[in-house]
Scaffold this motif. Sequence first.
Motif, PDB file in Angstrom:
ATOM      1  N   ILE A  26      63.570  19.237 -67.223  1.00  0.00           N
ATOM      2  CA  ILE A  26      62.948  20.499 -66.835  1.00  0.00           C
ATOM      3  C   ILE A  26      63.874  21.609 -67.293  1.00  0.00           C
ATOM      4  O   ILE A  26      65.069  21.601 -66.998  1.00  0.00           O
ATOM      5  CB  ILE A  26      62.727  20.586 -65.312  1.00  0.00           C
ATOM      6  CG1 ILE A  26      61.787  19.481 -64.841  1.00  0.00           C
ATOM      7  CG2 ILE A  26      62.150  21.957 -64.936  1.00  0.00           C
ATOM      8  CD1 ILE A  26      61.543  19.460 -63.338  1.00  0.00           C
ATOM      9  N   THR A  27      63.309  22.547 -68.059  1.00  0.00           N
ATOM     10  CA  THR A  27      64.069  23.701 -68.521  1.00  0.00           C
ATOM     11  C   THR A  27      63.437  24.977 -67.977  1.00  0.00           C
ATOM     12  O   THR A  27      62.244  25.003 -67.668  1.00  0.00           O
ATOM     13  CB  THR A  27      64.112  23.776 -70.058  1.00  0.00           C
ATOM     14  OG1 THR A  27      62.779  23.910 -70.563  1.00  0.00           O
ATOM     15  CG2 THR A  27      64.755  22.538 -70.658  1.00  0.00           C
ATOM     16  N   ASP A  28      64.257  26.032 -67.882  1.00  0.00           N
ATOM     17  CA  ASP A  28      63.701  27.311 -67.470  1.00  0.00           C
ATOM     18  C   ASP A  28      63.122  28.027 -68.684  1.00  0.00           C
ATOM     19  O   ASP A  28      63.119  27.489 -69.793  1.00  0.00           O
ATOM     20  CB  ASP A  28      64.739  28.155 -66.719  1.00  0.00           C
ATOM     21  CG  ASP A  28      65.904  28.618 -67.586  1.00  0.00           C
ATOM     22  OD1 ASP A  28      65.844  28.496 -68.823  1.00  0.00           O
ATOM     23  OD2 ASP A  28      66.884  29.112 -67.004  1.00  0.00           O
ATOM     24  N   ILE A  29      62.647  29.240 -68.476  1.00  0.00           N
ATOM     25  CA  ILE A  29      61.966  29.994 -69.526  1.00  0.00           C
ATOM     26  C   ILE A  29      62.870  30.293 -70.725  1.00  0.00           C
ATOM     27  O   ILE A  29      62.401  30.475 -71.843  1.00  0.00           O
ATOM     28  CB  ILE A  29      61.351  31.292 -68.944  1.00  0.00           C
ATOM     29  CG1 ILE A  29      60.317  31.888 -69.871  1.00  0.00           C
ATOM     30  CG2 ILE A  29      62.399  32.303 -68.596  1.00  0.00           C
ATOM     31  CD1 ILE A  29      58.948  31.378 -69.642  1.00  0.00           C
ATOM     32  N   GLY A  31      65.082  28.104 -71.851  1.00  0.00           N
ATOM     33  CA  GLY A  31      65.429  26.834 -72.471  1.00  0.00           C
ATOM     34  C   GLY A  31      66.636  26.159 -71.846  1.00  0.00           C
ATOM     35  O   GLY A  31      67.054  25.092 -72.293  1.00  0.00           O
ATOM     36  N   TYR A  56      58.479  26.877 -65.581  1.00  0.00           N
ATOM     37  CA  TYR A  56      59.427  25.953 -66.184  1.00  0.00           C
ATOM     38  C   TYR A  56      58.694  25.097 -67.208  1.00  0.00           C
ATOM     39  O   TYR A  56      57.463  25.041 -67.228  1.00  0.00           O
ATOM     40  CB  TYR A  56      60.056  25.053 -65.111  1.00  0.00           C
ATOM     41  CG  TYR A  56      60.901  25.819 -64.125  1.00  0.00           C
ATOM     42  CD1 TYR A  56      62.271  25.911 -64.305  1.00  0.00           C
ATOM     43  CD2 TYR A  56      60.332  26.446 -63.033  1.00  0.00           C
ATOM     44  CE1 TYR A  56      63.062  26.627 -63.407  1.00  0.00           C
ATOM     45  CE2 TYR A  56      61.101  27.165 -62.127  1.00  0.00           C
ATOM     46  CZ  TYR A  56      62.464  27.249 -62.327  1.00  0.00           C
ATOM     47  OH  TYR A  56      63.237  27.958 -61.439  1.00  0.00           O
ATOM     48  N   GLN A  57      59.450  24.405 -68.043  1.00  0.00           N
ATOM     49  CA  GLN A  57      58.887  23.494 -69.036  1.00  0.00           C
ATOM     50  C   GLN A  57      59.338  22.073 -68.706  1.00  0.00           C
ATOM     51  O   GLN A  57      60.533  21.841 -68.492  1.00  0.00           O
ATOM     52  CB  GLN A  57      59.350  23.889 -70.446  1.00  0.00           C
ATOM     53  CG  GLN A  57      58.638  23.186 -71.559  1.00  0.00           C
ATOM     54  CD  GLN A  57      57.212  23.661 -71.745  1.00  0.00           C
ATOM     55  OE1 GLN A  57      56.844  24.754 -71.356  1.00  0.00           O
ATOM     56  NE2 GLN A  57      56.394  22.817 -72.332  1.00  0.00           N
ATOM     57  N   VAL A  59      59.594  18.357 -70.279  1.00  0.00           N
ATOM     58  CA  VAL A  59      59.570  17.671 -71.567  1.00  0.00           C
ATOM     59  C   VAL A  59      60.013  16.227 -71.357  1.00  0.00           C
ATOM     60  O   VAL A  59      60.999  15.975 -70.665  1.00  0.00           O
ATOM     61  CB  VAL A  59      60.500  18.351 -72.594  1.00  0.00           C
ATOM     62  CG1 VAL A  59      60.465  17.621 -73.919  1.00  0.00           C
ATOM     63  CG2 VAL A  59      60.124  19.807 -72.779  1.00  0.00           C
ATOM     64  N   SER A  69      54.931  17.438 -73.210  1.00  0.00           N
ATOM     65  CA  SER A  69      55.494  18.754 -72.934  1.00  0.00           C
ATOM     66  C   SER A  69      54.430  19.582 -72.229  1.00  0.00           C
ATOM     67  O   SER A  69      53.296  19.645 -72.693  1.00  0.00           O
ATOM     68  CB  SER A  69      55.915  19.433 -74.234  1.00  0.00           C
ATOM     69  OG  SER A  69      56.455  20.706 -73.970  1.00  0.00           O
ATOM     70  N   ASN A  70      54.818  20.179 -71.085  1.00  0.00           N
ATOM     71  CA  ASN A  70      53.849  20.957 -70.320  1.00  0.00           C
ATOM     72  C   ASN A  70      54.592  21.940 -69.428  1.00  0.00           C
ATOM     73  O   ASN A  70      55.727  21.700 -69.041  1.00  0.00           O
ATOM     74  CB  ASN A  70      52.992  20.028 -69.466  1.00  0.00           C
ATOM     75  CG  ASN A  70      51.724  20.689 -68.964  1.00  0.00           C
ATOM     76  OD1 ASN A  70      51.122  21.481 -69.656  1.00  0.00           O
ATOM     77  ND2 ASN A  70      51.336  20.362 -67.750  1.00  0.00           N
ATOM     78  N   SER A  71      53.932  23.040 -69.113  1.00  0.00           N
ATOM     79  CA  SER A  71      54.559  24.009 -68.224  1.00  0.00           C
ATOM     80  C   SER A  71      54.374  23.585 -66.759  1.00  0.00           C
ATOM     81  O   SER A  71      53.448  22.840 -66.434  1.00  0.00           O
ATOM     82  CB  SER A  71      53.975  25.412 -68.449  1.00  0.00           C
ATOM     83  OG  SER A  71      52.609  25.425 -68.167  1.00  0.00           O
ATOM     84  N   SER A  73      54.560  25.462 -62.908  1.00  0.00           N
ATOM     85  CA  SER A  73      54.711  26.653 -62.087  1.00  0.00           C
ATOM     86  C   SER A  73      55.300  26.248 -60.742  1.00  0.00           C
ATOM     87  O   SER A  73      54.771  25.367 -60.069  1.00  0.00           O
ATOM     88  CB  SER A  73      53.335  27.314 -61.898  1.00  0.00           C
ATOM     89  OG  SER A  73      53.441  28.411 -61.026  1.00  0.00           O
TER      90      SER A  73
END
Length: 75
Positions: A26-29, A31, A56-57, A59, A69-71, A73
Amino acid sequence: VWPQPAKGVAYLTFEDPTFIAADAMITDITGRLIQSTTIANNNHEFDLNGFVPGIYQVVVIKNGQILFSNSLSVQ
């Protein structure tokens, strides 16, 4: 990835056994890596306690290939 938006916990559920033993991140906006783990079963749980509300993303990578890969919230 569900629920959307999530609070406290989120799940990654899949049927494809390829995801087992893959790396989930999980990464923030920006990266920046926030959380990293290895998937052990077909209903993976992410602990979101301490996450600042935002987008967040998620991956999933295995053998250098992006499988998912998906966002996400977070409230």
